[in-house]
Design a protein around this motif. Structure first.
Motif, PDB file in Angstrom:
ATOM      1  N   ILE A 315       0.864  -1.186   0.000  1.00 25.78           N
ATOM      2  CA  ILE A 315       0.000   0.000   0.000  1.00 25.78           C
ATOM      3  C   ILE A 315       0.894   1.228   0.000  1.00 25.78           C
ATOM      4  CG2 ILE A 315      -1.757   1.299   1.240  1.00 25.78           C
ATOM      5  CD1 ILE A 315      -2.826  -1.265   2.391  1.00 25.78           C
ATOM      6  N   LEU A 316       0.768   2.019  -1.044  1.00 25.77           N
ATOM      7  CA  LEU A 316       1.540   3.255  -1.165  1.00 25.77           C
ATOM      8  C   LEU A 316       0.654   4.418  -0.755  1.00 25.77           C
ATOM      9  CD1 LEU A 316       4.300   4.374  -2.148  1.00 25.77           C
ATOM     10  CD2 LEU A 316       3.227   4.724  -4.377  1.00 25.77           C
ATOM     11  N   GLY A 317       1.188   5.333   0.049  1.00 27.18           N
ATOM     12  CA  GLY A 317       0.356   6.435   0.505  1.00 27.18           C
ATOM     13  C   GLY A 317       1.132   7.720   0.682  1.00 27.18           C
ATOM     14  N   PHE A 318       0.401   8.821   0.762  1.00 26.46           N
ATOM     15  CA  PHE A 318       1.010  10.074   1.180  1.00 26.46           C
ATOM     16  C   PHE A 318       0.028  10.817   2.063  1.00 26.46           C
ATOM     17  CE2 PHE A 318      -1.238  11.532  -2.606  1.00 26.46           C
ATOM     18  CZ  PHE A 318      -1.707  12.782  -2.240  1.00 26.46           C
ATOM     19  N   TYR A 319       0.605  11.532   3.018  1.00 23.95           N
ATOM     20  CA  TYR A 319      -0.165  12.187   4.068  1.00 23.95           C
ATOM     21  C   TYR A 319       0.301  13.629   4.181  1.00 23.95           C
ATOM     22  CZ  TYR A 319      -1.717  13.199   8.882  1.00 23.95           C
ATOM     23  OH  TYR A 319      -2.275  13.763  10.001  1.00 23.95           O
ATOM     24  N   SER A 339      -0.765  -6.040  -7.749  1.00 23.26           N
ATOM     25  CA  SER A 339      -0.402  -7.445  -7.572  1.00 23.26           C
ATOM     26  C   SER A 339      -0.812  -7.996  -6.207  1.00 23.26           C
ATOM     27  CB  SER A 339       1.118  -7.621  -7.740  1.00 23.26           C
ATOM     28  OG  SER A 339       1.814  -6.948  -6.707  1.00 23.26           O
ATOM     29  N   VAL A 340      -1.308  -7.119  -5.317  1.00 26.34           N
ATOM     30  CA  VAL A 340      -1.683  -7.550  -3.974  1.00 26.34           C
ATOM     31  C   VAL A 340      -3.139  -8.010  -3.981  1.00 26.34           C
ATOM     32  CG1 VAL A 340      -1.933  -6.832  -1.560  1.00 26.34           C
ATOM     33  CG2 VAL A 340      -0.016  -5.983  -2.932  1.00 26.34           C
ATOM     34  N   LEU A 392      -8.588   0.877  -6.906  1.00 23.56           N
ATOM     35  CA  LEU A 392      -7.525   0.565  -5.948  1.00 23.56           C
ATOM     36  C   LEU A 392      -6.976   1.818  -5.269  1.00 23.56           C
ATOM     37  CD1 LEU A 392      -5.512  -2.196  -7.872  1.00 23.56           C
ATOM     38  CD2 LEU A 392      -7.432  -2.469  -6.291  1.00 23.56           C
ATOM     39  N   GLU A 393      -7.651   2.947  -5.408  1.00 22.84           N
ATOM     40  CA  GLU A 393      -7.219   4.191  -4.784  1.00 22.84           C
ATOM     41  C   GLU A 393      -8.338   4.753  -3.915  1.00 22.84           C
ATOM     42  OE1 GLU A 393      -5.091   7.126  -7.098  1.00 22.84           O
ATOM     43  OE2 GLU A 393      -4.867   5.702  -8.752  1.00 22.84           O
ATOM     44  N   ILE A 394      -7.980   5.242  -2.737  1.00 19.84           N
ATOM     45  CA  ILE A 394      -8.947   5.859  -1.839  1.00 19.84           C
ATOM     46  C   ILE A 394      -8.322   7.111  -1.236  1.00 19.84           C
ATOM     47  CG2 ILE A 394     -10.182   3.733  -1.280  1.00 19.84           C
ATOM     48  CD1 ILE A 394      -8.508   3.439   1.206  1.00 19.84           C
ATOM     49  N   PHE A 395      -9.159   8.023  -0.748  1.00 17.84           N
ATOM     50  CA  PHE A 395      -8.629   9.239  -0.143  1.00 17.84           C
ATOM     51  C   PHE A 395      -9.528   9.679   1.003  1.00 17.84           C
ATOM     52  CE2 PHE A 395     -11.580  10.787  -3.364  1.00 17.84           C
ATOM     53  CZ  PHE A 395     -12.272  11.772  -2.689  1.00 17.84           C
ATOM     54  N   LEU A 396      -8.919  10.441   1.891  1.00 19.11           N
ATOM     55  CA  LEU A 396      -9.606  11.027   3.031  1.00 19.11           C
ATOM     56  C   LEU A 396      -9.093  12.449   3.194  1.00 19.11           C
ATOM     57  CD1 LEU A 396     -11.262  10.989   5.725  1.00 19.11           C
ATOM     58  CD2 LEU A 396      -9.201  10.063   6.816  1.00 19.11           C
ATOM     59  N   LYS A 424      -0.610   5.510  10.709  1.00 12.66           N
ATOM     60  CA  LYS A 424      -0.173   4.125  10.835  1.00 12.66           C
ATOM     61  C   LYS A 424      -1.255   3.205  10.279  1.00 12.66           C
ATOM     62  CE  LYS A 424       1.963   0.893  14.089  1.00 12.66           C
ATOM     63  NZ  LYS A 424       2.380   0.649  15.499  1.00 12.66           N
ATOM     64  N   LEU A 425      -0.840   2.297   9.394  1.00 14.45           N
ATOM     65  CA  LEU A 425      -1.767   1.362   8.761  1.00 14.45           C
ATOM     66  C   LEU A 425      -1.757   0.017   9.479  1.00 14.45           C
ATOM     67  CD1 LEU A 425      -1.194   1.923   4.929  1.00 14.45           C
ATOM     68  CD2 LEU A 425      -2.753   3.092   6.483  1.00 14.45           C
ATOM     69  N   TYR A 426      -2.939  -0.575   9.575  1.00 16.38           N
ATOM     70  CA  TYR A 426      -3.103  -1.907  10.135  1.00 16.38           C
ATOM     71  C   TYR A 426      -3.906  -2.732   9.125  1.00 16.38           C
ATOM     72  CZ  TYR A 426      -1.843   0.250  14.615  1.00 16.38           C
ATOM     73  OH  TYR A 426      -1.192   0.925  15.624  1.00 16.38           O
ATOM     74  N   PHE A 427      -3.349  -3.846   8.690  1.00 17.79           N
ATOM     75  CA  PHE A 427      -4.097  -4.699   7.767  1.00 17.79           C
ATOM     76  C   PHE A 427      -3.613  -6.135   7.875  1.00 17.79           C
ATOM     77  CE2 PHE A 427      -0.583  -2.793   5.347  1.00 17.79           C
ATOM     78  CZ  PHE A 427       0.048  -3.906   4.820  1.00 17.79           C
ATOM     79  N   LYS A 428      -4.474  -7.035   7.392  1.00 16.79           N
ATOM     80  CA  LYS A 428      -4.167  -8.458   7.367  1.00 16.79           C
ATOM     81  C   LYS A 428      -4.813  -9.070   6.135  1.00 16.79           C
ATOM     82  CE  LYS A 428      -4.547 -12.707  10.138  1.00 16.79           C
ATOM     83  NZ  LYS A 428      -5.023 -13.269  11.431  1.00 16.79           N
ATOM     84  N   ILE A 429      -4.009  -9.831   5.385  1.00 15.15           N
ATOM     85  CA  ILE A 429      -4.487 -10.494   4.175  1.00 15.15           C
ATOM     86  C   ILE A 429      -4.276 -11.993   4.342  1.00 15.15           C
ATOM     87  CG2 ILE A 429      -4.354 -10.606   1.666  1.00 15.15           C
ATOM     88  CD1 ILE A 429      -2.938  -7.917   1.697  1.00 15.15           C
TER      89      ILE A 429
END
Length: 521
Positions: A315-319, A339-340, A392-396, A424-429
């Motif tokens: 996951i690529l992001g900018f803040y 690819s994820v 595959l893109e989201i924003f806040l 901070k990102l939290y995820f599980k695949i």
């Protein structure tokens, strides 16, 4: 698969070392003499042995001098196995030892071949057994009260404990924490259907083999031209076997596995497996296949570890966060790599606001998921859910205002001063790995009576996944920011404390576990 000797030594920093317990097995020593041949080195008396072990562990009082044989670059030790120089200049090897809570636990496994030159540690089945028994001994000594009297009582019980758990130097049970001979209340065992240590009862059920590959991805992203983003993947293969114990006049038959490790297929999507705990004696090239014969412990144990450098973060992001008059404006964009696997068990982004008062006003716009404010009014939780949209893109985006600052109940962080902040990102695949490694069920073989039930799993977890505010100064990630915590004991011989040999496909035979590079469609 036996032990020549076992030692328990008390050692406090700056204090005198005391031998609390030692046990030798003459029958195993005779076998060592026959197996080792001309390379046989007898076990010295307890005094010289303890002195040599303290020197090798760098625990000798006032020992601050550089010793080439021990401290030179050619002797970088990445395992818990040591070579002790005994009388005559000969090396007693491999002595498995570690120092924990003021006690030194040491054991000398039997090597069923010549020890000169030293064979690979992973080809010696007794090493894993020694580690397992020492870990069980550590749990036994650590459970219950920690007073000197209680410790002395436990040391007094060791002869009876080892007579049942390791008769004649052959470990039968490494989980000493559930031993019925201990009258001190102990921590409950973490597994079910565990037979007693003396194995007088029969576990009736189908044998099982559970294998799971867990990859943790760490990332520090800045979205700045002058600062390089960092990310890396750390994988662990964990196993648990539940055998069917058979009883014959009170004697249990153990379940034996042998692990085979072979070379993997070419890297997938440029994912490079950079190091592993398979071969710590050779940092330059692959020299497999490897064979790991061992009797697995009844609990879940870590089979091996590896690291990998994938070409891009999952996951690529900018803040962006900036202060404008009485409010703070923020913007967060996230993009999932194509690819994820776009199926999460959970995925959320947490936006903390340190050194501020409680949130009194919030306006926002979110393209996907939902936004919540924590009870402390100092954290925004963006619950993304189980899938990203098709793009595959989201924003806040939004703005937030704070009330008067207060020392009580509000988080403080001296590092996050002003607009220096992070997400901070939290995820599980589930059923996915970034490196493409997976477990081939057909390669798992268990040599015991009855066909085992085999279950495999793989997963990806976030671990310290940070996205820093690109509009403010941020701490630059040092090398250790993306390094795994590998200080714990491993059931396999070693842990990767630095760059090691490339990680390769692992085939475990008896159980034969095959970690292959799976091609994505």
């Amino acid at each position: 698969m036996a032990l020549r000797g076992l030692w328990l030594i008390s050692h406090e920093p700056g204090g005198q070392s005391t031998l609390l317990f030692s046990r030798r097995y003459p029958t195993v020593e005779k076998r060592a003499r026959n197996f080792n041949g001309l390379s046989y080195v007898p076990v010295p008396e307890d005094g010289p042995f303890v002195k040599a072990l303290l020197f090798e562990l760098r625990l000798t009082d006032g020992d601050q001098q550089f010793v080439e044989r021990r401290d030179g670059c050619s002797r970088i030790n990445k395992s818990s196995a040591y070579a002790l120089q005994v009388e005559g200049g000969e090396d007693l090897w491999p002595v498995v030892a570690f120092h924990k809570s003021g006690l030194i636990y040491a054991a000398l496994p039997l090597v069923e071949q010549a020890v000169t030159p030293h064979p690979p540690l992973f080809s010696i089945s007794g090493v894993s057994q020694a580690l397992g028994l020492l870990a069980g001994l550590l749990a036994f000594m650590s459970a219950g009260p920690k007073s000197e009297a209680e410790r002395g009582a436990k040391v007094g019980q060791l002869p009876s404990v080892l007579m049942q758990a390791c008769p004649l130097g052959t470990p039968l049970d490494t989980n000493l924490n559930s031993s019925p001979w201990d009258n001190i209340p102990l921590a409950p065992a973490s597994h079910g259907q565990k037979p007693p240590a003396w194995r007088t009862c029969t576990y009736k059920g189908k044998p099982q083999v559970n294998v799971c590959i867990t990859e943790k991805v760490k990332s520090v992203q800045y979205d700045k031209r002058d600062v390089v983003d960092m990310w890396q993947v750390y994988g662990t293969a964990t196993c648990k076997g539940i055998p069917t114990y058979q009883s014959s006049k009170g004697t249990g038959f153990l379940w034996e596995w042998t692990f085979w490790y072979t070379r993997a297929s070419p890297p997938l999507d440029s994912a490079i497996l950079t190091s592993s705990s398979v071969d710590t004696t050779d940092d330059s090239s692959f020299s497999g296949p490897y064979k790991f014969p061992l009797i697995p412990p009844p609990d879940l144990f870590s089979l091996c570890f590896y690291t990998s450098q994938v070409p891009v973060p999952p996951i690529l992001g900018f803040y962006q966060l900036k202060e404008e008059e009485t409010q703070w404006k923020f913007s967060l964009h996230l993009k999932l790599h194509e690819s994820v696997k776009n199926t999460f068990e959970y995925c959320e982004a947490r936006v903390p606001f340190f050194n501020q008062g409680p949130i009194t006003h919030l306006e926002y716009k979110v393209s996907h998921g939902q936004l919540e404010v924590s009870k402390e009014k100092s954290l925004l939780v963006w619950i993304i859910g189980q899938k990203f949209p098709k793009s595959l893109e989201i924003f806040l985006t939004g703005s937030v205002a704070f009330g008067p600052g207060s020392q009580e109940g509000q988080p403080r962080d001296p590092l996050c001063a002003g607009t220096t902040a992070y997400v901070k990102l939290y995820f599980k695949i589930l059923d996915f790995t970034l490196t493409g490694c997976y477990t081939d069920q057909h390669s798992i073989q268990v040599f015991n009576s009855g066909k085992p039930k085999i279950s495999t799993a793989r997963e990806v977890l976030s671990s310290n996944y940070y996205i820093w505010n690109s509009k403010a100064p941020a701490p630059v990630a040092a090398d250790n920011v993306c390094q795994p915590n590998v200080s714990n004991l491993a059931w396999l011989i070693t842990l990767p404390h630095g760059p090691a040999s490339p990680f390769h496909q692992r085939t475990l035979s008896l159980a034969t576990l095959d970690l292959k590079k799976k091609k994505r469609r």
